[in-house]
Structures are given as structure tokens and as C-alpha cells.
Scaffold this motif. Structure first.
Motif: not given
Ligand code: MG
Ligand code: ADP
Length: 704
Positions: A315, A409, A411
Motif C-alpha cells: 500500500t 490491488d 490479489q
Molecule cells: Mg494489501
């Protein structure tokens, strides 16, 4: 229509490109069934490979059968019995010699079927032999009645079993595939890889490979075939991997031809932000941030993947990049796969950036009405420098005034397709925004080389200081009470715990119910501890309130579904219990466990499992106990589960390989890359045709 030039012989129409409807005997119903399998053109059928093979080239004697093998026998019915104990079943004893009996067992059958078996009748049966208490048996074998002394017609090839769909039996699909194969052109026309390249990399004939895998001879090495390691299969896997590589490279080239704004800020915001941070960036964070900034300063679009283990501080790297874009006067979009994670980013960014006077806009799926319109307007006018949200950011209607950087982000939940959708939002003429993808599960090198061939990769290979590895144990559910007692003790010492309920196959509703049941159980058992509950069916506000209470230490235990898998950050939580851990994959277990071990206290993770454990589950739990290293876990995961699962792309279909298996075929990749480079440079037309052949109407991969 152009008039054909009679001096130039017309190119032979490519039979592979024809519709399956052009095959004799293929009517609309069959066309429709084939389409459901993604089979629209003749060549799609060429590459529709058998799942496995049955050997009907010979008949085995019952005396020679061994449990576990699939075999064909010819035998006479000796006795028939219908039982109703526990559940209806039909048992047919057949024999092919004195004292040589095999039991055929059926659990689903019609009455007429049961009545059809008569002692003395001859049957041809095919099935898997199993060892039962009384002897050998076959459950639900395929069978056919042989009339009188009718001789058995043996096949001269192994029988392929194709992936198929409802209403389309094996015979029919094998029939159409055979018709398609009859149209295979001669090798010279079929082969798209230049002969010199084939020779250099030892690639055998494509035509022969295709014919072989559809109709292997009786002496084929069946064990090899079953594993997909036969040279003929490897030849096809090579071509499929090559195609994927080419299509990703082409995608990347198309993006690189576009222009992006050169984002070189004055560093003012970044400096102030770094000064205000309660920690120093790690060496790895600084290095990756530099790589990102170098890309963004160029007038070509960045396409960079930042991989870093759970908790490695991605982050902060994202924020660093975002500030550089804002300094340069551009907007930033930050997307996360779940609302919970997006909200967490929102709070992080607001916490960091509000003191600097940088506004962070919220754009989520559930947001409606006025608030949403106002937010969208600020984004469209370029007034909001940073917008955070979920997929909603990509939906129609969200336009950015001056989008310079997109941060995903990931993932593993976004596919290439989604990466492209958002990039298109920023199109202004030929300009596209820079793109940064963050991913938590380290990707083994082989996967990075193929699945992410369209991206550059940076690795944050260092965790912030002061983290203590999580102690992990596996405990049978039979000892659940002890585990609950342990939580009780930990909470009495002021520690906090997660209790994660997992039911992977079921619906969100069932998951919520399981979590509610565990919540009730723990509330009852943990006298004096406050227990909270979050699951996917709760409203975002409710979820947030519970998360906030947990973060503030007002709740000792948080019962949750896997909604907490990604990104949730509560450093004081140092104990985690994962229920039914045997059902989860390694990547998911690692993600979940990453929620603890974030503070200075030693953390532990209890993997509760329901015995008996299967072999795979046992290995997974073993790996989790042995290591906290995301890279090792990812590699093990790839080995155990295969890449489709590792990348989480089952749903997106991005990596829906038909033949190749990245774990099994990793050794082919260096040659795939080498051939791919030469083809793009010297044989672009063939490269194009290869993509067309494999991608075609089914659009399994992404077109640039
Ligand atoms: Mg993270
Ligand atoms: P992830 O890479 O899993 O997304 P986060 O970015 O959520 O990790 O960071 C995990 C935690 O580590 C956060 O609480 C964050 O503030 C903290 N953190 C990040 N970088 C550092 C650092 N260099 N030193 C100390 N703590 C850090």
C-alpha cells in the motif's frame, strides 16, 4: 465483391476456419451443443482433446483383473439381486469361468433395466474394477448385451473420452471430431511454426500429434497419456503455450505503441508524506518505488506488477506512486477486489493524505443517488485527485477528467480483460494511463513468464522490521473445545483473535449461516469476552462498524467468513483459528494467516480440520506448518493445485488452457519464449494465424 484475379490461383479456403455446421450431419441442435463447449469452427474440434482414454482394444479375463484398473470383460449373468437396505441397489453377478465372478453394482436404475438382466445372458462390460468385501466389482459399468454367440468387436484404437456437455453423448462428439479430423490439411499447410524453428527446438509434426492424441494405437504408453506427458500431447501443449505467449506479447506491444502522460512531479507531496509516516520504507519498498517512478516518468504506458508477500507494505508503494501522479497534475484510480478492502484503502489513503490536503474520493458499487453523482462529477471534472473503489470504478459512466495512473490491488481477482477495461477509461486520443498491479501471492517464475507476459514485474522481497513469524499448528476438530479454551485464555491476556469460518463450495448465504452458528457457539463459550461477527451478507456500514470495533479493541474475538481474507489490517490480533482448513487452498490459507503476525507479539494460527484428511489436504497443512514464506507456498501451491487455481482465473477464463498445464509443462517455457520472439519479429502473419486458430470464436484469450 471483388472479382477474383484469374492469373493468381485462389488461396485454398482454410478448412479449419469453417463453421462446424459445414460438417456433414451436423444440424442446429448439435451446433448449439458444441457452441456450449466453445467449439464453433472445425479447428476447434481438432484441438478438443480427450480427457482420458478407455482401452477397448482387448477383453480381460476376470481372473486377471486388478483393483483400480479399467477393463473390458465378456461374461455371463449368473445371478441378479435387488436390495433395498439403506438405498435401492441392483447387484448382478457375472462370470467368465469356474469361480471367476465379478459383481456389477448399480445404485440408480430403472425397473425395466433391472428386469432386463437374466441368468445366462452374455454381457460386454467396461468399467473400473474395485475391491469390495466379497470380491471384485464394478460400480455402474458401461455394458451391452451380446446376442447369442455374437463375437465381440474390438476397437483398433484406444477410445477417447471427450469433455462434453449435457445432451451430447461420447459417441456423437467422437463422431464430429472424426469428421473434423478428416479435413486436416497436409502438414505443410497446418504448421504455422517455421520449419527451421521446429527443427531447432525438436518440435515434431503437428498433424501427427493431433491424429495420435485423438486415436492412440493400442500399444500407446497409456500411463504417459493419462498424465499428459506423451510427446504428442507435449507438442500440442507447446503450441498452446506459444499462442498464449504471443497473444500477451501482442497485447503488450499494442499498449506500448500508445502514449501516456509523463508523470514527473516535483517530489514535494512525497517528501511531506514520507516525513509524516510513522515508519521508514524498507529497502525493498524504496527500490520498487523507484522502478515504478522511472516507468511513470516515461511517455509510454507503464504496465507493472508489484508482487510482495502479505504484509510486505504494498500500500505504501502504491501511495508513493499515486502522489507522484498527483504532483504532476493527474488523477489516480485505485481499485480493490472487495468492498471491505477498498474501504480499507480509502481509510489508509485518507489518513495519510488528508493532512497533505489531497482529497480521496470514494466510488463503490453500492453507493447510490446524489452522493454517487456528486462523486462522479468531481472525478469527471478532474477535481478529485484520487478515487478509490471496487469494480464500480470500471463501470459505464465513470469517466475521469485526467486519469494518469491506475492502481489495481489484484490479489489474483482481476483478469487481463479487466485491466484493459479500466485502461480504456483513460483514453484521450491515444493517451492511456500508467498501470500498476499489486498482487499478494508471489507468483512463481514460470507463471510470471507466461500468465503475466504483458507486465513488467517488481518484487518487494523484504518484510518491514519487527515481524515475528506465525506459529502454525493443525488440530483435529475433535479437539475444538481445547482450542476455544485457548482463545479464552489469550483474550484474558488482552490478545485478540480471528475465528474464520470457511465453506467454500456453498453460497454466500450458507457461509453466513455457518458464521452465525460459530458466532453463537463462541459467544456462549467465551464468557466475559466480547465476540463480533462479519460476513458477506451484511451491509457495508454494519461490516465497517464491526471491523472498527475490533480494530479499536472493543471486541476480543472476530468471527468472520473469508471476507477478511484480503487486506484486513489489525496489528493487535495475534491469534487465528481457521475452521475446515482442509478445504482451503494454500494461497487462501496464506492470505488468511497473513491477517495475524502484523504486530510485535508472537502470533499463532490454528488450522482446525475435519478428519479424515485426504492426501492433498494433509500436504497443504504440512506446508503451512513448515513455512511462512509466501514464495515457497506459492510454488508448492502450483505443484499441488495447478495454475488455473493458483491464479484464481478459473472464473475469468483467462488461463483456461485446453491442453497445457503450467506446472507440468514449465520445462517447455524457455523454448516457447524463444520461438515466440522469432515469430513476432519475423513471422508476424503466422503468429496472428496461430492466435486466430487457438483463440478464434471462443475468445478464450484477450484481444488487444
Ligand atoms: Mg494489501
Ligand atoms: P500488503 O503488502 O499486504 O498490502 P500493507 O500495505 O497492508 O501490506 O502493510 C501492512 C502493514 O505494514 C500496514 O500496517 C502498514 O502500515 C505497515 N507497513 C508498511 N510498510 C512498513 C514499513 N516500511 N515499516 C513498518 N511498517 C510498515
Amino acid at each position: 465483391m471483388a472479382v477474383p484475379d484469374s492469373r493468381i490461383p485462389a488461396a485454398p479456403p482454410d478448412p479449419g476456419a469453417r463453421s462446424v455446421a459445414s460438417l456433414p450431419g451436423v444440424g442446429p441442435a448439435l451446433v448449439e451443443a458444441l457452441a456450449r463447449l466453445g467449439l464453433e469452427r472445425v479447428q476447434d474440434l481438432w484441438f478438443h482433446l480427450p480427457l482420458r482414454y478407455e482401452d477397448r482394444t482387448r477383453v480381460s479375463a476376470i481372473a486377471d483383473l486388478r483393483p483400480g484398473e479399467r477393463a473390458q470383460v465378456v461374461a455371463t449373468v449368473e445371478a441378479v439381486e435387488r436390495g433395498f437396505r439403506y438405498r435401492p441397489q441392483l447387484k448382478v453377478a457375472v462370470g467368465d469361468g469356474p469361480n471367476q465372478t465379478l459383481l456389477l453394482r448399480f445404485f440408480h436404475f430403472r425397473r425395466s433395466q433391472a428386469e432386463q438382466f437374466q441368468p445366462g445372458m452374455r454381457l460386454l462390460c467396461y468399467g473400473e474394477v474395485r475391491q469390495a468385501a466379497q470380491g471384485l466389482e464394478m460400480v455402474h459399468p458401461q455394458y451391452r448385451r451380446l446376442e447369442g454367440e455374437e463375437p465381440v468387436a474390438l476397437e483398433d484404437r484406444l477410445t477417447p473420452v471427450y469433455p462434453t456437455t449435457e445432451g451430447l453423448g461420447q459417441k456423437r462428439i467422437a463422431g464430429v471430431v472424426a469428421k473434423a479430423l478428416a479435413l486436416l490439411p497436409p502438414e505443410a499447410e497446418l504448421e504455422l511454426i517455421a520449419p527451421a524453428l521446429c527443427a531447432r527446438h525438436g518440435l515434431s509434426s503437428l498433424r501427427e500429434a493431433l491424429l495420435y492424441v485423438h486415436r492412440p494405437p493400442p500399444d500407446a504408453r497409456q500411463a504417459e497419456l493419462a498424465l499428459g506427458r506423451h510427446p504428442a500431447q507435449q507438442r500440442l501443449a507447446f503450441e498452446e503455450l506459444l499462442t498464449q505467449h504471443l497473444s500477451l506479447k501482442r497485447l503488450r506491444a499494442a499498449v506500448r505503441r500508445r502514449r501516456a502522460p509523463s508523470l514527473e512531479g516535483d517530489g514535494g507531496l512525497r517528501r511531506r508524506w514520507l516525513e509524516g509516516l510513522p515508519f521508514r520504507l524498507t529497502g525493498a519498498q524504496q527500490r520498487v518505488a523507484r522502478e515504478v517512478l522511472t516507468d511513470m516518468a516515461a511517455a509510454k504506458p507503464m504496465l507493472r506488477l508489484v508482487q510482495g508477500d502479505v504484509g510486505s507494505g504494498k500500500t505504501a508503494v502504491a501511495c508513493h506512486a499515486a502522489l507522484a501522479a498527483v504532483e504532476a497534475g493527474y488523477q489516480v484510480a485505485l481499485m480493490a477486489p472487495t468492498e471491505l478492502l477498498a474501504e480499507q484503502h480509502l481509510r489508509n489513503f485518507r489518513h495519510w493524505l488528508q493532512p497533505l490536503g489531497v482529497e480521496v474520493e470514494w466510488l463503490a458499487g453500492k453507493q447510490q443517488g446524489k452522493a454517487r453523482r456528486a462523486a462522479m462529477q468531481r472525478v469527471a471534472e478532474g477535481g478529485a485527485p484520487i478515487a478509490v473503489g471496487t469494480h464500480a470504478l470500471m463501470q459505464e459512466g465513470v469517466a475521469f477528467g485526467r486519469l494518469g495512473l491506475v492502481i489495481v490491488d489484484e490479489q489474483h481477482r482481476f483478469g487481463v480483460q479487466q485491466r484493459l477495461t479500466l485502461r480504456d477509461k483513460g483514453r484521450d486520443g491515444e493517451r492511456v494511463p500508467h498501470q500498476l498491479v499489486l498482487t499478494a501471492t508471489p507468483i512463481p517464475r514460470t507463471l510470471a513468464m507466461s500468465a503475466y507476459a504483458d507486465l513488467d514485474v517488481s518484487a518487494i522481497d523484504e518484510l518491514p522490521p519487527g515481524r515475528t513469524p506465525v506459529q502454525t499448528i493443525a488440530v483435529s476438530n475433535a479437539r475444538r473445545a481445547e482450542v476455544i479454551e485457548r482463545i479464552h485464555a489469550a483474550c484474558a491476556e488482552g490478545r485478540q483473535a480471528y475465528w474464520v469460518c470457511t465453506l467454500i463450495e456453498e453460497s454466500e448465504q450458507l457461509r453466513a449461516q455457518a458464521a452465525e452458528a460459530a458466532f453463537a457457539e463462541l459467544t456462549h463459550a467465551l464468557v466475559g469476552c466480547r465476540v463480533g461477527l462479519v460476513h458477506g451478507r451484511m451491509k457495508p456500514k454494519e461490516k465497517q462498524a464491526v471491523m472498527d470495533a475490533f480494530k479499536a479493541g472493543e471486541l476480543a474475538v472476530l468471527v468472520a467468513t473469508t471476507v477478511i481474507e484480503v487486506g484486513v489490517d489489525v496489528p493487535n490480533a495475534s491469534l487465528m483459528v481457521i475452521e475446515n482448513s482442509e478445504r482451503l487452498g494454500l494461497a487462501q490459507l496464506h492470505q488468511l494467516r497473513g491477517r495475524v503476525g502484523r504486530g510485535a507479539v508472537a502470533s499463532s494460527c490454528v488450522l482446525l480440520y475435519q478428519p479424515p484428511l485426504g492426501q492433498l489436504a494433509r500436504e497443504r497443512l504440512q506446508v503451512m506448518r513448515e513455512t511462512n514464506d509466501g514464495f515457497r507456498i506459492a510454488e508448492k501451491d502450483l505443484e499441488l493445485r495447478g495454475p488455473g487455481e493458483v491464479l484464481g482465473t478459473r472464473q475469468t477464463g483467462q488461463l483456461a488452457f485446453r491442453i497445457a498445464d503450467l506446472a507440468r509443462d514449465a520445462a517447455l517455457l524457455p523454448a516457447v519464449q524463444a520461438v515466440g520472439e522469432v515469430m513476432l519479429a519475423r513471422h508476424p502473419r503466422e503468429a496472428e494465424r496461430l492466435i486466430e486458430r487457438w483463440v478464434g470464436g471462443a475468445a478464450r484469450y484477450v484481444h488487444a
